[in-house]
Design an enzyme around this catalytic site. Structure first.
Site, PDB file in Angstrom:
ATOM      1  N   THR A  68       0.804  -1.224   0.000  1.00 41.10           N
ATOM      2  CA  THR A  68       0.000   0.000   0.000  1.00 41.10           C
ATOM      3  C   THR A  68       0.836   1.272   0.000  1.00 41.10           C
ATOM      4  O   THR A  68       0.279   2.364  -0.004  1.00 41.10           O
ATOM      5  CB  THR A  68      -0.936   0.025   1.221  1.00 41.10           C
ATOM      6  N   SER A  69       2.153   1.147   0.002  1.00 49.89           N
ATOM      7  CA  SER A  69       3.041   2.311  -0.004  1.00 49.89           C
ATOM      8  C   SER A  69       3.543   2.533  -1.432  1.00 49.89           C
ATOM      9  O   SER A  69       4.730   2.457  -1.719  1.00 49.89           O
ATOM     10  CB  SER A  69       4.216   2.092   0.966  1.00 49.89           C
ATOM     11  N   CYS A 104       5.451  -2.813 -10.461  1.00 51.50           N
ATOM     12  CA  CYS A 104       4.455  -3.451  -9.596  1.00 51.50           C
ATOM     13  C   CYS A 104       3.463  -4.176 -10.493  1.00 51.50           C
ATOM     14  O   CYS A 104       2.694  -3.537 -11.228  1.00 51.50           O
ATOM     15  CB  CYS A 104       3.720  -2.432  -8.728  1.00 51.50           C
ATOM     16  N   MET A 319       3.138 -10.805  -4.959  1.00 53.38           N
ATOM     17  CA  MET A 319       3.385  -9.672  -5.835  1.00 53.38           C
ATOM     18  C   MET A 319       3.157 -10.118  -7.276  1.00 53.38           C
ATOM     19  O   MET A 319       3.547 -11.212  -7.665  1.00 53.38           O
ATOM     20  CB  MET A 319       4.820  -9.165  -5.678  1.00 53.38           C
TER      21      MET A 319
END
Length: 397
Positions: A68-69, A104, A319
């Protein structure tokens, strides 16, 4: 004494896969933040709420986890055959830096929908109903991602019945293709895809031990270990590792020495400023376990077990970029991932992670003694959570 007022910057808060991040159009950023440099990094850290010595990110949009960062910057692409350029920034939680070294994969699922919704895709390209194909240039790693975004009545469809373990509610399915996901070069085993030139290495970690490792550059640089060799079963949930400070320290030193072997850093000390890459993961043969949601996962439901660490902690699911690495490594006979899945040639695997299971496919071909992976394929979902403006103090960047 006078204080600088807050400034408003258009932004959208989106869940993509099992991650969340703050999305910006490049054109909406303050002019000095439209180029790479200290001002941009300072802005993104202030938006997220870092650096935070309390490791909570209370005064920002982050939620104090690696998932969430996160921040994303999109712009129309001038690169032939691409619609948008996608730049990802992983914001450190308790340290003052933004890591630009990787992609990401989870937030990749939100790039196409955001590009469409924010006017970065020509209206003529968007069907009234059907699928809008968005070709994305991933600027961090210079790779192409193709997103297949469902459209209903001319708008991005976000609701649906596609379920993704690690995400509570169902949503619309977004199919992703990661084209040519591996680095390439010359050498045994596939060159830069395997930067050491081998499918499996003996990774020596002073003071810790020597471990079999598959080190691969595909999706994101990843170091795969055998779970059993490092004292795990592959069924672990977050608390089993994140609550063990000694284990986390051991994983970090393994990661640092693996990064050196992969040629990503030159000294162990450099690993502290490169938290996003490489990832470290461990694999095991299938077995029954109970996921973090309470869902029972049977050994027969999966091909192998995988647990992965991100930003120094065990990830709650997987991920997206590491899933690409898993799919790629699984497709190449002889890697630790492939052997854990039973060996042989395969074009897809379903693996067990702390939140459940995930299927990822990869197309691998062998040219002489080298392997080439043409694409990795998986499905995620994305949903806009909030849109409008973020506010930050005008003197913070």
């Amino acid at each position: 004494m006078p204080h600088a007022p807050q400034v408003k910057i258009p932004a959208t808060y989106i869940r993509g896969g099992t991650s969340k991040g703050v999305f910006f159009r490049l054109q909406d950023l303050p002019e000095r933040c439209q180029v790479a440099g200290p001002a941009r990094d300072a802005l993104l850290m202030r938006v997220i709420g870092s650096p935070d010595p309390y490791a909570k990110q209370i005064d920002g949009m982050g939620a104090a986890t690696s998932s969430t960062s996160k921040t994303v910057i999109l712009s129309k692409s001038s690169r032939p055959g691409h619609d948008v350029d996608y730049l990802f920034g992983q914001v450190a939680i308790d340290k003052a830096f933004v890591d630009w070294s990787g992609n990401c994969g989870n937030l990749s699922a939100a790039v196409g929908p955001f590009a469409i919704a924010s006017g970065l895709i020509d209206a003529a390209r968007i069907p009234a109903n059907g699928i809008c194909t968005v070709r994305i240039w991933q600027a961090n790693i210079s790779k192409t991602i193709v997103a297949h975004v469902p459209i209903t009545d001319g708008e991005v469809q976000e609701t649906g019945d596609f379920e993704l373990d690690g995400v509570t509610f169902p949503a619309a399915e977004v199919q992703l293709e990661f084209l040519d996901p591996a680095d390439e070069g010359d050498g045994e085993g596939g060159g830069a895809m395997f930067p050491t030139g081998h499918l499996v290495d003996d990774l020596e970690v002073p003071g810790v031990g020597t471990f079999k490792a598959t080190m691969i550059n595909a999706g994101i640089p990843t170091i795969f270990l055998n779970a059993e060799e490092i004292g795990y079963s592959g069924t672990e949930l977050q608390e089993a590792i994140n609550g063990d400070a000694a284990a986390l320290a051991r994983f970090e030193i393994i990661r640092a020495h693996g990064a050196i072997r992969m040629g990503l850093i030159k000294s162990v000390e450099e690993a502290a400023t490169r938290q996003h890459t490489p990832k470290v993961a461990f694999v095991a043969k299938p077995r029954d376990y109970v996921a973090s949601s309470g869902k029972e996962v049977k050994a027969a439901d999966v091909d192998l077990m995988v647990r992965a660490l991100s930003m120094g902690k065990l990830h709650h699911a997987m991920m997206g970029t590491a899933a690409v690495a898993i799919g790629t490594a699984a497709a190449i006979p002889g890697t630790l991932v492939n052997l854990a899945a039973g060996g042989g040639e395969r074009n897809a695997v379903r693996f067990g992670h702390p939140s459940g299971t995930l299927r990822v496919g990869a197309e691998a071909v062998r040219n002489g003694d080298q392997w080439q992976v043409t694409k990795a394929i998986m499905s995620r979902s994305a949903r806009i959570l909030m849109e409008g403006n973020v506010r930050v103090p005008g003197d913070s960047f």
